[in-house]
Design a protein around this motif. Sequence first.
Motif, PDB file in Angstrom:
ATOM      1  N   LEU A   2      68.399 -29.422   2.524  1.00  0.00           N
ATOM      2  CA  LEU A   2      68.439 -30.825   2.171  1.00  0.00           C
ATOM      3  C   LEU A   2      69.584 -31.512   2.879  1.00  0.00           C
ATOM      4  N   SER A   3      69.319 -32.659   3.443  1.00  0.00           N
ATOM      5  CA  SER A   3      70.403 -33.450   3.976  1.00  0.00           C
ATOM      6  C   SER A   3      71.132 -34.087   2.809  1.00  0.00           C
ATOM      7  N   PRO A   4      72.458 -34.297   2.899  1.00  0.00           N
ATOM      8  CA  PRO A   4      73.194 -34.868   1.789  1.00  0.00           C
ATOM      9  C   PRO A   4      72.637 -36.238   1.406  1.00  0.00           C
ATOM     10  N   VAL A   5      72.480 -36.441   0.105  1.00  0.00           N
ATOM     11  CA  VAL A   5      71.983 -37.718  -0.388  1.00  0.00           C
ATOM     12  C   VAL A   5      73.029 -38.278  -1.337  1.00  0.00           C
ATOM     13  N   SER A   6      73.687 -39.336  -0.935  1.00  0.00           N
ATOM     14  CA  SER A   6      74.750 -39.895  -1.766  1.00  0.00           C
ATOM     15  C   SER A   6      74.361 -41.240  -2.358  1.00  0.00           C
ATOM     16  N   GLU A   7      73.279 -41.859  -1.850  1.00  0.00           N
ATOM     17  CA  GLU A   7      72.939 -43.186  -2.312  1.00  0.00           C
ATOM     18  C   GLU A   7      72.387 -43.134  -3.722  1.00  0.00           C
ATOM     19  N   GLU A   8      72.849 -44.042  -4.556  1.00  0.00           N
ATOM     20  CA  GLU A   8      72.268 -44.176  -5.885  1.00  0.00           C
ATOM     21  C   GLU A   8      70.912 -44.862  -5.752  1.00  0.00           C
ATOM     22  N   PRO A   9      69.985 -44.571  -6.657  1.00  0.00           N
ATOM     23  CA  PRO A   9      68.692 -45.255  -6.596  1.00  0.00           C
ATOM     24  C   PRO A   9      68.868 -46.769  -6.720  1.00  0.00           C
ATOM     25  N   LEU A  10      68.189 -47.511  -5.870  1.00  0.00           N
ATOM     26  CA  LEU A  10      68.228 -48.971  -5.928  1.00  0.00           C
ATOM     27  C   LEU A  10      66.988 -49.478  -6.638  1.00  0.00           C
ATOM     28  N   LEU A  11      67.169 -50.496  -7.455  1.00  0.00           N
ATOM     29  CA  LEU A  11      66.037 -51.103  -8.145  1.00  0.00           C
ATOM     30  C   LEU A  11      65.272 -51.980  -7.161  1.00  0.00           C
ATOM     31  N   LEU A  12      64.043 -51.561  -6.850  1.00  0.00           N
ATOM     32  CA  LEU A  12      63.212 -52.320  -5.915  1.00  0.00           C
ATOM     33  C   LEU A  12      62.527 -53.495  -6.591  1.00  0.00           C
ATOM     34  N   ALA A  13      62.027 -53.258  -7.795  1.00  0.00           N
ATOM     35  CA  ALA A  13      61.290 -54.300  -8.503  1.00  0.00           C
ATOM     36  C   ALA A  13      61.213 -53.942  -9.972  1.00  0.00           C
ATOM     37  N   GLU A  14      61.045 -54.965 -10.804  1.00  0.00           N
ATOM     38  CA  GLU A  14      60.827 -54.770 -12.231  1.00  0.00           C
ATOM     39  C   GLU A  14      59.701 -55.690 -12.669  1.00  0.00           C
ATOM     40  N   LEU A  15      58.699 -55.112 -13.328  1.00  0.00           N
ATOM     41  CA  LEU A  15      57.569 -55.885 -13.820  1.00  0.00           C
ATOM     42  C   LEU A  15      57.665 -55.986 -15.338  1.00  0.00           C
ATOM     43  N   LYS A  16      57.475 -57.208 -15.844  1.00  0.00           N
ATOM     44  CA  LYS A  16      57.541 -57.451 -17.280  1.00  0.00           C
ATOM     45  C   LYS A  16      56.242 -58.076 -17.742  1.00  0.00           C
ATOM     46  N   PRO A  17      55.739 -57.642 -18.909  1.00  0.00           N
ATOM     47  CA  PRO A  17      54.477 -58.227 -19.395  1.00  0.00           C
ATOM     48  C   PRO A  17      54.693 -59.649 -19.881  1.00  0.00           C
ATOM     49  N   GLY A  18      53.647 -60.468 -19.766  1.00  0.00           N
ATOM     50  CA  GLY A  18      53.704 -61.791 -20.360  1.00  0.00           C
ATOM     51  C   GLY A  18      53.632 -61.665 -21.862  1.00  0.00           C
ATOM     52  N   ARG A  19      54.094 -62.666 -22.571  1.00  0.00           N
ATOM     53  CA  ARG A  19      54.133 -62.614 -24.034  1.00  0.00           C
ATOM     54  C   ARG A  19      52.804 -63.107 -24.626  1.00  0.00           C
ATOM     55  N   PRO A  20      52.013 -62.195 -25.197  1.00  0.00           N
ATOM     56  CA  PRO A  20      50.749 -62.640 -25.807  1.00  0.00           C
ATOM     57  C   PRO A  20      51.006 -63.266 -27.175  1.00  0.00           C
ATOM     58  N   HIS A  21      50.512 -64.467 -27.404  1.00  0.00           N
ATOM     59  CA  HIS A  21      50.818 -65.193 -28.634  1.00  0.00           C
ATOM     60  C   HIS A  21      50.184 -64.548 -29.862  1.00  0.00           C
ATOM     61  N   GLN A  22      49.082 -63.827 -29.679  1.00  0.00           N
ATOM     62  CA  GLN A  22      48.372 -63.314 -30.843  1.00  0.00           C
ATOM     63  C   GLN A  22      48.985 -62.037 -31.395  1.00  0.00           C
ATOM     64  N   PHE A  23      50.039 -61.508 -30.748  1.00  0.00           N
ATOM     65  CA  PHE A  23      50.649 -60.258 -31.209  1.00  0.00           C
ATOM     66  C   PHE A  23      52.073 -60.482 -31.687  1.00  0.00           C
ATOM     67  N   ASP A  24      52.494 -59.605 -32.585  1.00  0.00           N
ATOM     68  CA  ASP A  24      53.923 -59.500 -32.883  1.00  0.00           C
ATOM     69  C   ASP A  24      54.559 -58.786 -31.695  1.00  0.00           C
ATOM     70  N   TRP A  25      55.380 -59.501 -30.953  1.00  0.00           N
ATOM     71  CA  TRP A  25      55.864 -58.991 -29.675  1.00  0.00           C
ATOM     72  C   TRP A  25      56.693 -57.724 -29.813  1.00  0.00           C
ATOM     73  N   LYS A  26      57.360 -57.533 -30.951  1.00  0.00           N
ATOM     74  CA  LYS A  26      58.282 -56.410 -31.073  1.00  0.00           C
ATOM     75  C   LYS A  26      57.594 -55.110 -31.482  1.00  0.00           C
ATOM     76  N   SER A  27      56.322 -55.168 -31.823  1.00  0.00           N
ATOM     77  CA  SER A  27      55.631 -53.940 -32.204  1.00  0.00           C
ATOM     78  C   SER A  27      54.642 -53.526 -31.120  1.00  0.00           C
ATOM     79  N   SER A  28      54.482 -52.235 -30.936  1.00  0.00           N
ATOM     80  CA  SER A  28      53.536 -51.623 -29.989  1.00  0.00           C
ATOM     81  C   SER A  28      53.649 -52.167 -28.570  1.00  0.00           C
ATOM     82  N   CYS A  29      54.872 -52.456 -28.136  1.00  0.00           N
ATOM     83  CA  CYS A  29      55.058 -53.003 -26.784  1.00  0.00           C
ATOM     84  C   CYS A  29      55.477 -51.945 -25.769  1.00  0.00           C
ATOM     85  N   GLU A  30      55.555 -50.667 -26.187  1.00  0.00           N
ATOM     86  CA  GLU A  30      56.124 -49.640 -25.307  1.00  0.00           C
ATOM     87  C   GLU A  30      55.216 -49.318 -24.118  1.00  0.00           C
ATOM     88  N   THR A  31      55.859 -49.002 -22.996  1.00  0.00           N
ATOM     89  CA  THR A  31      55.153 -48.436 -21.853  1.00  0.00           C
ATOM     90  C   THR A  31      55.279 -46.921 -21.950  1.00  0.00           C
TER      91      THR A  31
END
Length: 406
Positions: A2-31
Amino acid sequence: MLSPVSEEPLLLAELKPGRPHQFDWKSSCETWSVAFSPDGSWFAWSQGHCIVKLIPWPLEEHFIPKGFEAKSRSSKNDTKGRGSPKEKTLDCGQIVWGLAFSPWPSPPSRRLWARHHPQVPDISCLILATGLNDGQIKIWEVQTGLLLLNLSGHQDVVRDLSFTPSGSLILVSASRDKTLRIWDLNKHGKQIQVLSGHLQWVYCCSVSPDCSMLCSAAGEKSVFLWSMRSYTLIRKLEGHQSSVVSCDFSPDSALLVTASYDTNVIMWDPYTGERLRSLHHTQLDPPMDDSDVHISSLRSVCFSPEGLYLATVADDRLLRIWALELKTPIAFAPMTNGLCCTFFPHGGVIATGTRDGHVQFWTAPRVLSSLKHLCRKALRSFLTTYQVLALPIPKKMKEFLTYRTF
């Protein structure tokens, strides 16, 4: 190697779900699950609230920071003349716990078989299996987003799913009803076997790349290894001090890793049952008191596609990357409430899912494998440990081929 790897992982992108009005947002939202299709052309995201997003890969440019546009990711899905694939939303009607793509492409013989059996849904395409809260498994066609099959049999949450990599469309499901079930999607989703023996919820299942073994992890300290030929128990692997929650085989099937709430990843030889190494997850910053004794409990572990790295997600809010030969992580990335992780099948990217329903994409080490490792990987893809040990070759070569050199 292995060649030395010193770089920390960089965040390329983050996807977030839209907020559905018909649900309680804080329950059953896990990925609970994220998955790439084997050819790297699709990404599946269980974003909570019974919804799965199917996203064409690579991501659209506005998601990716400049300089990272798809140069490390290539889709082998030729869309010329058909238009670019479109993002799809699958409403599963129940909380989605497990996701699995079928192998791709499908053998031509299956397409011929489907043509002569029109009463059976045509599953000669890329498909996605979803494991649901009510014990159902729904099978979807990726290209169209159409529901093909609904598999019934489990009596509780279907926590994980795994296809055999051979393309035979055999699906394994793991459930809180303490069983694993084997399904043949070529036979209209017929259930062909029920595997019993676990005393707790089954969290995870993984089929070895050579299709010979199945690993299952439940809320127990031991891991079960099953034969995929006879569907019988081969052995129990014992070594963890708490519940095992995640498992994965190396790309050559020669190694198995298991992750536990005991803060350890154990690397096993699945053929002999030998424990080769433990990777302990120590906190970077000691806690102020003893109230958080499980702060480094593991949630997920996975191998990189070339088999030289591991990624782990733990409750201490860190994504760790490990090199196979080293006992300490080579890189860290801060992530909150992580639940699952998986590598992009062509390397260079790790996807993680969180309790908030978010998905994050991180840079992963890209390495040119040594000729030694490539030879080992090729040989171990068809030779068991016992077959290697029986070869008339020097002891040091046997140790290398059986991963006994670290």
